[in-house]
Motif scaffolding. Sequence first.
Motif, PDB file in Angstrom:
ATOM      1  N   LEU A 272       0.817  -1.209   0.000  1.00  0.00           N
ATOM      2  CA  LEU A 272       0.000   0.000   0.000  1.00  0.00           C
ATOM      3  C   LEU A 272       0.855   1.264   0.000  1.00  0.00           C
ATOM      4  N   VAL A 273       1.984   1.233   0.683  1.00  0.00           N
ATOM      5  CA  VAL A 273       2.844   2.417   0.719  1.00  0.00           C
ATOM      6  C   VAL A 273       3.454   2.668  -0.650  1.00  0.00           C
ATOM      7  N   GLU A 274       4.043   1.629  -1.228  1.00  0.00           N
ATOM      8  CA  GLU A 274       4.751   1.782  -2.493  1.00  0.00           C
ATOM      9  C   GLU A 274       3.808   2.112  -3.644  1.00  0.00           C
ATOM     10  N   GLN A 275       2.579   1.581  -3.593  1.00  0.00           N
ATOM     11  CA  GLN A 275       1.688   1.710  -4.740  1.00  0.00           C
ATOM     12  C   GLN A 275       0.591   2.752  -4.570  1.00  0.00           C
ATOM     13  N   VAL A 276       0.419   3.262  -3.352  1.00  0.00           N
ATOM     14  CA  VAL A 276      -0.632   4.267  -3.131  1.00  0.00           C
ATOM     15  C   VAL A 276      -0.107   5.477  -2.358  1.00  0.00           C
ATOM     16  N   CYS A 277       0.422   5.240  -1.147  1.00  0.00           N
ATOM     17  CA  CYS A 277       0.765   6.347  -0.248  1.00  0.00           C
ATOM     18  C   CYS A 277       1.911   7.209  -0.772  1.00  0.00           C
ATOM     19  N   ARG A 278       2.897   6.604  -1.404  1.00  0.00           N
ATOM     20  CA  ARG A 278       4.009   7.385  -1.948  1.00  0.00           C
ATOM     21  C   ARG A 278       3.649   8.047  -3.279  1.00  0.00           C
ATOM     22  N   PRO A 279       3.088   7.332  -4.247  1.00  0.00           N
ATOM     23  CA  PRO A 279       2.862   7.992  -5.540  1.00  0.00           C
ATOM     24  C   PRO A 279       1.770   9.055  -5.536  1.00  0.00           C
ATOM     25  N   LEU A 280       0.674   8.864  -4.765  1.00  0.00           N
ATOM     26  CA  LEU A 280      -0.437   9.806  -4.892  1.00  0.00           C
ATOM     27  C   LEU A 280      -0.045  11.252  -4.579  1.00  0.00           C
ATOM     28  N   PRO A 281       0.502  11.558  -3.391  1.00  0.00           N
ATOM     29  CA  PRO A 281       0.823  12.963  -3.130  1.00  0.00           C
ATOM     30  C   PRO A 281       1.878  13.523  -4.078  1.00  0.00           C
ATOM     31  N   ALA A 282       2.785  12.667  -4.562  1.00  0.00           N
ATOM     32  CA  ALA A 282       3.770  13.135  -5.537  1.00  0.00           C
ATOM     33  C   ALA A 282       3.090  13.504  -6.854  1.00  0.00           C
ATOM     34  N   LEU A 283       2.186  12.667  -7.322  1.00  0.00           N
ATOM     35  CA  LEU A 283       1.478  12.948  -8.571  1.00  0.00           C
ATOM     36  C   LEU A 283       0.602  14.193  -8.441  1.00  0.00           C
ATOM     37  N   VAL A 284      -0.012  14.366  -7.289  1.00  0.00           N
ATOM     38  CA  VAL A 284      -0.839  15.553  -7.062  1.00  0.00           C
ATOM     39  C   VAL A 284       0.010  16.819  -7.132  1.00  0.00           C
ATOM     40  N   MET A 285       1.191  16.793  -6.513  1.00  0.00           N
ATOM     41  CA  MET A 285       2.051  17.979  -6.546  1.00  0.00           C
ATOM     42  C   MET A 285       2.618  18.212  -7.948  1.00  0.00           C
ATOM     43  N   ILE A 286       2.896  17.149  -8.689  1.00  0.00           N
ATOM     44  CA  ILE A 286       3.325  17.303 -10.082  1.00  0.00           C
ATOM     45  C   ILE A 286       2.238  18.006 -10.887  1.00  0.00           C
ATOM     46  N   ASP A 287       0.980  17.592 -10.690  1.00  0.00           N
ATOM     47  CA  ASP A 287      -0.140  18.243 -11.384  1.00  0.00           C
ATOM     48  C   ASP A 287      -0.285  19.692 -10.945  1.00  0.00           C
ATOM     49  N   LEU A 288      -0.231  19.927  -9.638  1.00  0.00           N
ATOM     50  CA  LEU A 288      -0.468  21.264  -9.091  1.00  0.00           C
ATOM     51  C   LEU A 288       0.602  22.254  -9.543  1.00  0.00           C
ATOM     52  N   LEU A 289       1.855  21.801  -9.550  1.00  0.00           N
ATOM     53  CA  LEU A 289       2.961  22.688  -9.895  1.00  0.00           C
ATOM     54  C   LEU A 289       3.222  22.764 -11.399  1.00  0.00           C
ATOM     55  N   GLY A 290       2.670  21.816 -12.160  1.00  0.00           N
ATOM     56  CA  GLY A 290       2.911  21.803 -13.596  1.00  0.00           C
ATOM     57  C   GLY A 290       4.278  21.258 -13.938  1.00  0.00           C
ATOM     58  N   LEU A 291       4.575  20.043 -13.431  1.00  0.00           N
ATOM     59  CA  LEU A 291       5.907  19.444 -13.598  1.00  0.00           C
ATOM     60  C   LEU A 291       5.821  18.095 -14.301  1.00  0.00           C
ATOM     61  N   GLN A 292       5.046  18.040 -15.365  1.00  0.00           N
ATOM     62  CA  GLN A 292       4.801  16.758 -16.026  1.00  0.00           C
ATOM     63  C   GLN A 292       6.066  16.124 -16.603  1.00  0.00           C
ATOM     64  N   GLN A 293       7.125  16.899 -16.799  1.00  0.00           N
ATOM     65  CA  GLN A 293       8.385  16.338 -17.311  1.00  0.00           C
ATOM     66  C   GLN A 293       9.268  15.767 -16.196  1.00  0.00           C
ATOM     67  N   LEU A 294       8.832  15.914 -14.948  1.00  0.00           N
ATOM     68  CA  LEU A 294       9.635  15.415 -13.822  1.00  0.00           C
ATOM     69  C   LEU A 294       9.282  13.960 -13.544  1.00  0.00           C
ATOM     70  N   PRO A 295      10.235  13.025 -13.694  1.00  0.00           N
ATOM     71  CA  PRO A 295       9.944  11.618 -13.396  1.00  0.00           C
ATOM     72  C   PRO A 295       9.525  11.430 -11.939  1.00  0.00           C
ATOM     73  N   LEU A 296       8.524  10.587 -11.730  1.00  0.00           N
ATOM     74  CA  LEU A 296       7.994  10.364 -10.390  1.00  0.00           C
ATOM     75  C   LEU A 296       9.080   9.899  -9.430  1.00  0.00           C
ATOM     76  N   ALA A 297       9.927   8.974  -9.865  1.00  0.00           N
ATOM     77  CA  ALA A 297      10.968   8.436  -8.981  1.00  0.00           C
ATOM     78  C   ALA A 297      11.969   9.516  -8.566  1.00  0.00           C
ATOM     79  N   VAL A 298      12.255  10.452  -9.453  1.00  0.00           N
ATOM     80  CA  VAL A 298      13.177  11.537  -9.126  1.00  0.00           C
ATOM     81  C   VAL A 298      12.547  12.459  -8.090  1.00  0.00           C
ATOM     82  N   PHE A 299      11.279  12.803  -8.308  1.00  0.00           N
ATOM     83  CA  PHE A 299      10.537  13.612  -7.331  1.00  0.00           C
ATOM     84  C   PHE A 299      10.607  12.971  -5.954  1.00  0.00           C
TER      85      PHE A 299
END
Length: 398
Positions: free
Chosen positions: A135-162
């Motif tokens: 649950l952590v690896e597949q939900v808790c970690r990616p969701l807030p990162a993806l939300v901040m990528i959307d909010l900040l407009g950082l679609q070119q930033l790889p999730l793992a790097v974030f």
Amino acid sequence: MFGDFNLASPYAAYARLRQGPPLVWDANFCGGAWLVHRHQDVQAALRHPDLSVRRVGGWVSQAGAPPSPRLQAFKGLMARTLVFLDRPRHTRVRRVVNAAFSPQALRDIDRSIENRVTHLHSAFTNQLRHGPADLVEQVCRPLPALVMIDLLGLQQLPLAVFQSWSEQLARFIGQATPDLPLLMDTQDALLDMADFLGNSAKLQEGGLAWRLLHDEQLSLQGRRERLAQSCMLLFAGYETSRHLLSSLFQTLLDDASKLQDLLLNPQKIPAAIKELLRYDSPIQYTARRLMQDQHWHGQHLRKGQLLLLLLGAANRDPEVFSHPDDLDFSRNNQAELSMGYGIHHCLGAGLVQLEAKLVLEQFLPLLPRLQLAQRERIQLPAYRGWNRLLVHYRAMPS
């Protein structure tokens, strides 16, 4: 006092603190600090105008880093982030970023967060068909990162790097006394983050990161102050949320009665989130520095000394919360301090709770079918959450 501090359960240490004086000096924790544990004292300190949030220089000094241009750049960025600014500079900068987290702004991104949760739910249930899933690896970690990528407009930033950047900053801020290797790794992460956020070609034009960098109508002074706010949002918008989500999952998987209560009464979800914030705060403490000598509770506090404000202890103060060690979804939690108080109340508190609400609404029906197989708690004293929550489907009765 904290020599026997147990990361798995700090609340026993807080209970011992309550048996003694309201202020306790600990010479070892954070290089020496006054521990503040009573709710009224923590709340008062959070809004006290003569206490400072500036403490980046103390971290660097404790680590013993030799001077260098990169270290100076690191300190300059960290010291300019909103969370380490005092008034009046804090007031000016916060006014700029507040709009991105207003109730209207949250309503505007509600649907995109819901879509992110739906995709994660689908991928998670697909993984479960083939075996255990985390649950952590597949939900808790990616969701807030993806939300901040959307909010900040950082679609070119790889999730793992974030995630790598943010979690490195968390290791630095969440450690009581960072050492030199930790400081150097964090320096590299923050400067890499700033390099990315300073490259207009990698930012979505009109997105929040792009506006913070380019909009001349914003009352931000200089390129470093502009970059510092984007860096702060990347980090702060991620850590609190992922720890809250993991604690929600762990609590409901371990407590069938609480899970059943929410399944039967989904209108309680917002109150349940607030109660877990109180009961097991994702951020266990924050700090302030004395800007002048003070006398408080019969103690002489000297200018420059650190006050460690124990949010986790304040949230279980029996003078404020009846039966504070009980998890009660019907509790009135207006007084909980997990997200701070006063001018430094967490900017993203509404976003964190919105993410948790949308996750619970979609994942609650699945949870009764799951069983926890393995768990691993985060090993940082400032944070409460989980690094691993491995689950599988419960065996069906024959």
